[in-house]
Design a protein around this motif. Structure first.
Motif, PDB file in Angstrom:
ATOM      1  N   GLU A  41       0.841  -1.188   0.000  1.00 16.46           N
ATOM      2  CA  GLU A  41       0.000   0.000   0.000  1.00 16.46           C
ATOM      3  C   GLU A  41       0.877   1.239   0.000  1.00 16.46           C
ATOM      4  O   GLU A  41       1.978   1.242   0.514  1.00 16.46           O
ATOM      5  CB  GLU A  41      -0.903   0.019   1.238  1.00 16.46           C
TER       6      GLU A  41
ATOM      7  N   ILE B 260      -9.080   3.677  -0.397  1.00 19.85           N
ATOM      8  CA  ILE B 260      -9.712   4.137   0.845  1.00 19.85           C
ATOM      9  C   ILE B 260      -9.442   5.628   1.004  1.00 19.85           C
ATOM     10  O   ILE B 260      -8.290   6.053   1.085  1.00 19.85           O
ATOM     11  CB  ILE B 260      -9.148   3.369   2.056  1.00 19.85           C
TER      12      ILE B 260
ATOM     13  N   GLU C 173     -11.446  -0.245   8.973  1.00 22.47           N
ATOM     14  CA  GLU C 173     -10.562  -0.923   8.018  1.00 22.47           C
ATOM     15  C   GLU C 173      -9.685  -1.958   8.727  1.00 22.47           C
ATOM     16  O   GLU C 173      -9.441  -3.049   8.203  1.00 22.47           O
ATOM     17  CB  GLU C 173      -9.688   0.105   7.288  1.00 22.47           C
TER      18      GLU C 173
ATOM     19  N   SER D  97     -10.310 -10.036  -2.461  1.00 23.23           N
ATOM     20  CA  SER D  97     -11.144  -8.863  -2.753  1.00 23.23           C
ATOM     21  C   SER D  97     -10.502  -7.952  -3.787  1.00 23.23           C
ATOM     22  O   SER D  97     -11.182  -7.179  -4.446  1.00 23.23           O
ATOM     23  CB  SER D  97     -11.407  -8.060  -1.472  1.00 23.23           C
TER      24      SER D  97
ATOM     25  N   THR E 265      -7.813  -4.900  -5.139  1.00 18.51           N
ATOM     26  CA  THR E 265      -7.322  -3.586  -4.723  1.00 18.51           C
ATOM     27  C   THR E 265      -8.485  -2.657  -4.383  1.00 18.51           C
ATOM     28  O   THR E 265      -9.471  -2.581  -5.114  1.00 18.51           O
ATOM     29  CB  THR E 265      -6.472  -2.959  -5.839  1.00 18.51           C
ATOM     30  N   GLU E 266      -8.363  -1.966  -3.269  1.00 17.67           N
ATOM     31  CA  GLU E 266      -9.362  -0.984  -2.850  1.00 17.67           C
ATOM     32  C   GLU E 266      -8.696   0.378  -2.692  1.00 17.67           C
ATOM     33  O   GLU E 266      -7.511   0.473  -2.392  1.00 17.67           O
ATOM     34  CB  GLU E 266      -9.985  -1.381  -1.504  1.00 17.67           C
TER      35      GLU E 266
ATOM     36  N   LYS F 213      -4.126   3.200  -1.306  1.00 20.53           N
ATOM     37  CA  LYS F 213      -4.359   2.065  -2.196  1.00 20.53           C
ATOM     38  C   LYS F 213      -4.088   0.806  -1.391  1.00 20.53           C
ATOM     39  O   LYS F 213      -3.001   0.629  -0.846  1.00 20.53           O
ATOM     40  CB  LYS F 213      -3.429   2.149  -3.401  1.00 20.53           C
ATOM     41  N   SER F 214      -5.086  -0.064  -1.290  1.00 15.96           N
ATOM     42  CA  SER F 214      -4.980  -1.208  -0.394  1.00 15.96           C
ATOM     43  C   SER F 214      -5.348  -2.502  -1.114  1.00 15.96           C
ATOM     44  O   SER F 214      -6.356  -2.563  -1.823  1.00 15.96           O
ATOM     45  CB  SER F 214      -5.913  -0.999   0.806  1.00 15.96           C
TER      46      SER F 214
END
Length: 467
Positions: free
Chosen positions: A38, A214, A169, A209, A211-212, A203-204
């Motif tokens: 991240e 936040i 989170e 799931s 890449t998310e 960027k997580s």
């Protein structure tokens, strides 16, 4: 008690370092990735880092007996190569944290259900600076009986809503694996805290799931970003809130009682926030651990929160002139008796009318509620002490000297003047005016903005009268 108190007041200045699991429990060691997955995208830096530590506090059975002891089982970052003094400071901080994560005492049993709680505590440094612990207490993943654990983020920054989102989170990753928490917190640590109204985006990557992104946005009006008035409004009437404010203004002893840690910490933070632009400088413990219950016997001012399970211990303690607030029932169990007579009557009615009028509408955001609850109290200070800057005489070198007598005499209302003569003797006002004496110009901010607006309104009203 003295040893514990010194630990809580100890200097907490610490250097940055690597993260890792606590050495207290090597079985819970988590392998950290060599490089973070991240990173912070371009942000509007506000300067300081989001946090100093993330720790996990778990309940471990004592060697003797059936009691449990809260223990740090994970720590990020793990600091290395500290000087002796820095290492001692770190040890003081880390030894205090578990006590505040489990303030309920050590009588626990394994559970299959537990309603998660989000709360916070405050550690005060010897120089008066404060560190805030943002906590999420929950049951670890599983199906059988188990003990709750606490995720605690230590930060110098007061922004409860934003850190609640960060804890969301952390909790989401906790359901997968401790190893997934590390890269998220590493990315957060590398990001600069955003300026008011700005956003930082992380960027997580989460297994299964993908890449998310936040986004963490800081409220535009930063003087209320650490508080949520909803709990206080749900527990108490406007009249009671005003009486608590009046007691705090004269720096009295105030104890809040509630069952839940969330309610307790939110209400005490809200009560302290009503004092803006002044800051409570005395003993301030949103949730008092069982071991520190004798705090309620202190002869000096304090504002503390105590869980309802300790009500009898509190009532049996020798206390003088204390306001004891039962948040569960919305009542005062103890009071001095003059709380309704502290503030000037007209200004007190103005606060009550404004609160009643502004909070009638439904479906408001937390930010709107915060503004409408805080506003009348800010206006109270504008009307009583907003003229302070005109009564600071300055020497050639810029050093100011506050003219207290002239300042008080400038108030035309006798009731306002009587109140202000008491208020200027408090530490609340003294610390505020000391800062004002050092500054050549009034600090730009929300309070100064409201002072200028009020002066403009008076000027327009005066000109209208001439016409």
């Amino acid at each position: 008690m003295d040893g514990l108190g010194s630990r809580l007041r100890a200097s907490l200045r610490l250097k940055r370092g690597r993260g890792g699991p606590s050495q207290n429990n090597p079985r819970e060691a988590v392998k950290e990735p060599e490089s973070s997955q991240e990173h912070a995208l371009p942000s509007f830096a506000g300067g300081p880092h989001f946090f100093e530590y993330l720790v996990v506090v778990s309940l471990k059975k004592k060697r003797s007996g059936d009691d449990y002891e809260p223990t740090i089982t994970y720590q990020f970052p793990k600091r290395e190569n500290l000087l002796r003094g820095q290492q001692e400071e770190e040890e003081r901080l880390l030894s205090a944290i578990p006590l505040f994560c489990f303030p309920d005492g050590n009588e626990w049993a394994s559970l299959t259900e537990y309603h998660r709680e989000t709360f916070s505590f405050v550690l005060t440094n010897v120089d008066g600076s404060r560190k805030i612990g943002y906590c999420r207490r929950l049951l670890p993943a599983g199906s059988g009986p188990r003990l709750p654990k606490v995720y605690c983020i230590i930060s110098c920054i007061g922004c409860f809503g934003l850190f609640s989102k960060i804890l969301d989170e952390v909790e989401k990753r906790h359901q997968i694996s401790m190893a997934v928490i590390y890269p998220f917190m590493q990315g957060l640590r590398e990001a600069a805290f955003p300026a008011p109204g700005k956003t930082v985006t992380l960027k997580s990557f989460i297994p299964d799931s993908g890449t998310e992104f936040i986004s963490l946005t800081r409220p535009l009006d930063s003087h209320l970003e650490h508080v949520d008035f909803n709990s206080l409004l749900q527990c108490l009437s406007f009249e009671q809130i005003i009486q608590i404010f009046a007691s705090a203004v004269l720096e009295r002893k105030i104890i809040f009682l509630a069952e839940g840690l969330s309610t307790l910490s939110q209400c005490i933070h809200a009560a302290a926030a009503l004092l803006y632009p002044f800051s409570w400088a005395h003993t301030y413990i949103p949730v008092v651990p069982k071991k520190l219950l004798d705090t309620v016997c202190c002869p000096t001012p304090f504002m503390v929160g105590v869980q309802m399970r300790f009500l009898q211990e509190v009532m049996d303690s020798p206390m003088e002139e204390v306001l004891l607030v039962n948040l569960c029932e919305g009542t005062f169990l103890l009071s001095v008796g003059d709380e309704n007579d502290i503030l000037p009557p007209k200004l007190q009615n103005d606060i009550l009318d404004s609160l009643s009028r502004e909070t009638k509408e439904l479906h408001k955001t937390s930010e709107e509620i915060n503004e409408q609850v805080s506003g009348p109290f800010v206006q109270f200070f504008v009307k009583t002490v907003g003229h302070y800057a005109s009564y600071i005489k300055r020497e050639a070198n810029g050093q100011g000297h506050f003219q207290e007598r002239s300042f008080c005499k400038a108030l035309t209302s006798k009731t306002n003047r009587r109140f202000v003569k008491k208020f200027v003797k408090t530490q609340l006002f003294s610390l505020f005016i000391q800062e004002a004496e050092k500054s050549k110009n009034p600090p730009a901010g929300y309070f100064q903005k409201k002072i200028l607006e009020y002066e403009e309104q008076k000027k327009q009203k005066k000109n209208k009268g001439k016409d």
